[in-house]
Motif scaffolding. Structure first.
Motif, PDB file in Angstrom:
ATOM      1  N   TRP A  97       0.811  -1.211   0.000  1.00 37.78           N
ATOM      2  CA  TRP A  97       0.000   0.000   0.000  1.00 37.78           C
ATOM      3  C   TRP A  97       0.853   1.273   0.000  1.00 37.78           C
ATOM      4  N   GLY A  98       2.125   1.148  -0.444  1.00 38.75           N
ATOM      5  CA  GLY A  98       3.035   2.282  -0.442  1.00 38.75           C
ATOM      6  C   GLY A  98       2.740   3.290  -1.532  1.00 38.75           C
ATOM      7  N   ARG A  99       3.568   4.336  -1.542  1.00 38.00           N
ATOM      8  CA  ARG A  99       3.409   5.393  -2.540  1.00 38.00           C
ATOM      9  C   ARG A  99       3.906   4.922  -3.895  1.00 38.00           C
ATOM     10  N   PRO A 100       3.121   5.121  -4.962  1.00 35.68           N
ATOM     11  CA  PRO A 100       3.509   4.611  -6.279  1.00 35.68           C
ATOM     12  C   PRO A 100       4.614   5.409  -6.953  1.00 35.68           C
ATOM     13  N   ASP A 101       4.986   6.575  -6.391  1.00 42.70           N
ATOM     14  CA  ASP A 101       6.049   7.380  -6.993  1.00 42.70           C
ATOM     15  C   ASP A 101       7.417   7.054  -6.409  1.00 42.70           C
ATOM     16  N   MET A 102       7.492   6.115  -5.455  1.00 42.29           N
ATOM     17  CA  MET A 102       8.767   5.771  -4.826  1.00 42.29           C
ATOM     18  C   MET A 102       9.332   4.488  -5.408  1.00 42.29           C
ATOM     19  N   ALA A 103      10.656   4.320  -5.291  1.00 41.31           N
ATOM     20  CA  ALA A 103      11.362   3.222  -5.955  1.00 41.31           C
ATOM     21  C   ALA A 103      10.795   1.836  -5.652  1.00 41.31           C
ATOM     22  N   PRO A 104      10.421   1.497  -4.419  1.00 35.80           N
ATOM     23  CA  PRO A 104       9.931   0.132  -4.186  1.00 35.80           C
ATOM     24  C   PRO A 104       8.767  -0.254  -5.081  1.00 35.80           C
ATOM     25  N   LEU A 105       7.787   0.637  -5.247  1.00 33.26           N
ATOM     26  CA  LEU A 105       6.656   0.312  -6.111  1.00 33.26           C
ATOM     27  C   LEU A 105       6.979   0.547  -7.581  1.00 33.26           C
ATOM     28  N   LEU A 106       7.696   1.619  -7.895  1.00 32.90           N
ATOM     29  CA  LEU A 106       8.062   1.870  -9.289  1.00 32.90           C
ATOM     30  C   LEU A 106       8.826   0.682  -9.863  1.00 32.90           C
ATOM     31  N   ALA A 111      14.536  -6.519   7.532  1.00 30.15           N
ATOM     32  CA  ALA A 111      15.506  -6.451   6.439  1.00 30.15           C
ATOM     33  C   ALA A 111      14.763  -6.469   5.106  1.00 30.15           C
ATOM     34  N   ILE A 112      15.397  -5.938   4.053  1.00 27.44           N
ATOM     35  CA  ILE A 112      14.704  -5.885   2.760  1.00 27.44           C
ATOM     36  C   ILE A 112      14.398  -7.282   2.228  1.00 27.44           C
ATOM     37  N   GLU A 113      15.219  -8.279   2.592  1.00 30.28           N
ATOM     38  CA  GLU A 113      14.950  -9.648   2.137  1.00 30.28           C
ATOM     39  C   GLU A 113      13.626 -10.169   2.682  1.00 30.28           C
ATOM     40  N   ASP A 114      13.193  -9.627   3.812  1.00 30.50           N
ATOM     41  CA  ASP A 114      11.901 -10.002   4.388  1.00 30.50           C
ATOM     42  C   ASP A 114      10.796  -9.026   3.997  1.00 30.50           C
ATOM     43  N   GLY A 115      11.135  -7.742   3.880  1.00 28.94           N
ATOM     44  CA  GLY A 115      10.121  -6.730   3.650  1.00 28.94           C
ATOM     45  C   GLY A 115       9.742  -6.502   2.207  1.00 28.94           C
ATOM     46  N   LEU A 116      10.676  -6.719   1.262  1.00 28.34           N
ATOM     47  CA  LEU A 116      10.387  -6.407  -0.145  1.00 28.34           C
ATOM     48  C   LEU A 116       9.540  -7.455  -0.867  1.00 28.34           C
ATOM     49  N   PRO A 117       9.748  -8.756  -0.668  1.00 27.57           N
ATOM     50  CA  PRO A 117       8.908  -9.724  -1.396  1.00 27.57           C
ATOM     51  C   PRO A 117       7.410  -9.531  -1.191  1.00 27.57           C
ATOM     52  N   PRO A 118       6.933  -9.210   0.028  1.00 26.74           N
ATOM     53  CA  PRO A 118       5.494  -8.928   0.144  1.00 26.74           C
ATOM     54  C   PRO A 118       5.047  -7.696  -0.638  1.00 26.74           C
ATOM     55  N   VAL A 119       5.942  -6.737  -0.852  1.00 24.67           N
ATOM     56  CA  VAL A 119       5.597  -5.571  -1.665  1.00 24.67           C
ATOM     57  C   VAL A 119       5.386  -5.995  -3.114  1.00 24.67           C
ATOM     58  N   VAL A 120       6.289  -6.830  -3.617  1.00 25.92           N
ATOM     59  CA  VAL A 120       6.159  -7.327  -4.990  1.00 25.92           C
ATOM     60  C   VAL A 120       4.871  -8.132  -5.136  1.00 25.92           C
ATOM     61  N   ALA A 121       4.591  -8.992  -4.149  1.00 29.40           N
ATOM     62  CA  ALA A 121       3.367  -9.795  -4.202  1.00 29.40           C
ATOM     63  C   ALA A 121       2.128  -8.918  -4.154  1.00 29.40           C
ATOM     64  N   CYS A 166       1.908  -5.775  -5.194  1.00 29.17           N
ATOM     65  CA  CYS A 166       1.801  -5.114  -6.500  1.00 29.17           C
ATOM     66  C   CYS A 166       1.155  -6.038  -7.523  1.00 29.17           C
ATOM     67  N   ARG A 167       1.566  -7.288  -7.503  1.00 29.77           N
ATOM     68  CA  ARG A 167       1.000  -8.254  -8.455  1.00 29.77           C
ATOM     69  C   ARG A 167      -0.498  -8.429  -8.214  1.00 29.77           C
ATOM     70  N   ASP A 168      -0.885  -8.534  -6.951  1.00 32.62           N
ATOM     71  CA  ASP A 168      -2.289  -8.770  -6.623  1.00 32.62           C
ATOM     72  C   ASP A 168      -3.144  -7.520  -6.825  1.00 32.62           C
ATOM     73  N   TYR A 169      -2.645  -6.374  -6.377  1.00 39.03           N
ATOM     74  CA  TYR A 169      -3.464  -5.163  -6.407  1.00 39.03           C
ATOM     75  C   TYR A 169      -3.589  -4.583  -7.815  1.00 39.03           C
ATOM     76  N   PHE A 170      -2.468  -4.465  -8.517  1.00 41.18           N
ATOM     77  CA  PHE A 170      -2.492  -3.821  -9.829  1.00 41.18           C
ATOM     78  C   PHE A 170      -2.894  -4.769 -10.942  1.00 41.18           C
ATOM     79  N   GLY A 171      -2.637  -6.044 -10.779  1.00 43.61           N
ATOM     80  CA  GLY A 171      -3.028  -7.015 -11.808  1.00 43.61           C
ATOM     81  C   GLY A 171      -2.445  -6.658 -13.153  1.00 43.61           C
ATOM     82  N   ASP A 172      -3.300  -6.547 -14.162  1.00 44.89           N
ATOM     83  CA  ASP A 172      -2.804  -6.206 -15.502  1.00 44.89           C
ATOM     84  C   ASP A 172      -2.493  -4.715 -15.633  1.00 44.89           C
ATOM     85  N   ARG A 173      -2.616  -3.944 -14.517  1.00 42.22           N
ATOM     86  CA  ARG A 173      -2.276  -2.522 -14.551  1.00 42.22           C
ATOM     87  C   ARG A 173      -0.858  -2.265 -14.048  1.00 42.22           C
ATOM     88  N   VAL A 174      -0.090  -3.328 -13.744  1.00 44.23           N
ATOM     89  CA  VAL A 174       1.262  -3.105 -13.246  1.00 44.23           C
ATOM     90  C   VAL A 174       2.093  -2.344 -14.270  1.00 44.23           C
TER      91      VAL A 174
END
Length: 321
Positions: A184-193, A301-311, A313-321
């Motif tokens: 649910w992060g900001r879409p203008d920041m690197a993790p989501l971009l 750590a990012i190894e624990d925190g980043l994979p759920p962000v990617v997941a 993004c895949r679930d929320y944006f779907g074909d809008r990624v």
């Protein structure tokens, strides 16, 4: 007693509201629902994290409206997270920062001091450290050389809050956030971009040719810091303190991208670019002061925190990624 949270539909704000309510606080939010990024994401975020929260639709530049809301709610404490965010956007839309971050913050300070607010916790930024900053950044480092207007407004916020603490005894705590990320992060920041681009097979722009280090801080750690700061108002004279809230573990940009690639199951297409105006090559928080004051101890750590962000993004944006 009511806690008023400004920017309640924002990334940090919605999580803070959820955490405050989970521990039994009476919370009311405020947000202007602006279109800096898609308001639909904000509404979906609120629906997911705090669906029955009351959020007053109000802009901080509306002084009369803000005063009326304070009179209605009589909040005892305020967590001020509303602001015009973004370093790069400030290069093109400077007046948005003057309106929200300066005029809006002044209106909030006035509302707080005239109504005897017990404690104001407000968002600052790691961007205040600016030119010449030497990692790890300590709260007593000079902050008079900001590299962007956004950073300059956050420096101004700290100075304004200090003056109100000095003049009127308003207890204020500023929090310098370091690159917050999570679902649910900001879409203008690197993790989501980056996550969305890699999932979609689009190229990503890697600035300063990848020679960047960032103190990426997970939203859960940030929320724990916000609540810890709220619970420990300053007893100094004047009653104003500033704390870093960061992970204290800067990550190389290439490593950050590699974690996203692994989680996405595909390689990133990298377009290497020179440094962008207003950016800092490295951020790193010294968090000793926050640890001593209220036990702040980031754990993700990012190894624990980043994979759920990617997941997410895949679930929320779907074909809008």
């Amino acid at each position: 007693m009511t806690v008023l949270v400004t920017g309640a539909a924002g990334f940090i704000g919605a999580y803070v509201c959820r955490a405050l309510r989970a521990r039994g606080e009476h919370v009311v939010g405020l947000d202007n629902w602006n279109d800096y990024y898609d308001p639909r994401l904000k509404r979906d975020r609120v629906a997911a994290l705090c669906p029955d929260l009351r959020i007053a639709a109000l802009d901080l530049t509306d002084r009369a409206g803000l005063d009326a809301l304070f009179d209605e709610l009589a909040p005892s404490r305020v967590v001020h997270l509303a602001a015009q965010a973004g370093v790069r956007y400030s290069l093109h839309n400077p007046h948005a920062y003057a309106d929200s971050n300066l005029t809006g913050f002044l209106n909030l300070l006035e509302a707080c001091r005239h109504r005897g607010i017990a404690h104001l916790v407000y968002a600052s930024s790691s961007s205040v450290y600016g030119a010449g900053a030497v990692p790890p950044f300590r709260e007593d480092a000079r902050i008079d050389r900001p590299l962007s207007l956004y950073a300059a407004t956050k420096v101004a916020n700290e100075a304004m809050a200090y003056s109100y603490a000095h003049l009127y005894g308003l207890r204020c705590t500023g929090l310098r956030f370091f690159t917050v990320y999570g679902p649910w992060g900001r879409p203008d920041m690197a993790p989501l971009l980056f996550s969305r681009a890699v999932l979609a097979g689009r190229p990503i722009e890697v600035f300063n040719h990848g020679r960047m280090r960032r103190d990426f801080t997970h939203i859960d750690d940030i929320v724990a810091g916000v609540l810890g700061a709220l619970d420990h108002p300053s007893t100094d004279t004047p009653p104003h303190r500033v704390f870093n809230l960061g992970n204290h573990t800067p990550v190389e940009l290439e490593r950050f991208i590699a974690v996203i690639e692994q989680a996405a199951g595909r390689p990133a297409q990298k377009l290497y670019r020179p440094m962008q105006a207003g950016d800092m090559p490295e951020t790193m928080a010294d968090t000793a002061a926050a640890q001593a004051a209220f036990g702040f101890e980031p754990r993700t750590a990012i190894e624990d925190g980043l994979p759920p962000v990617v997941a997410w993004c895949r679930d929320y944006f779907g074909d809008r990624v």
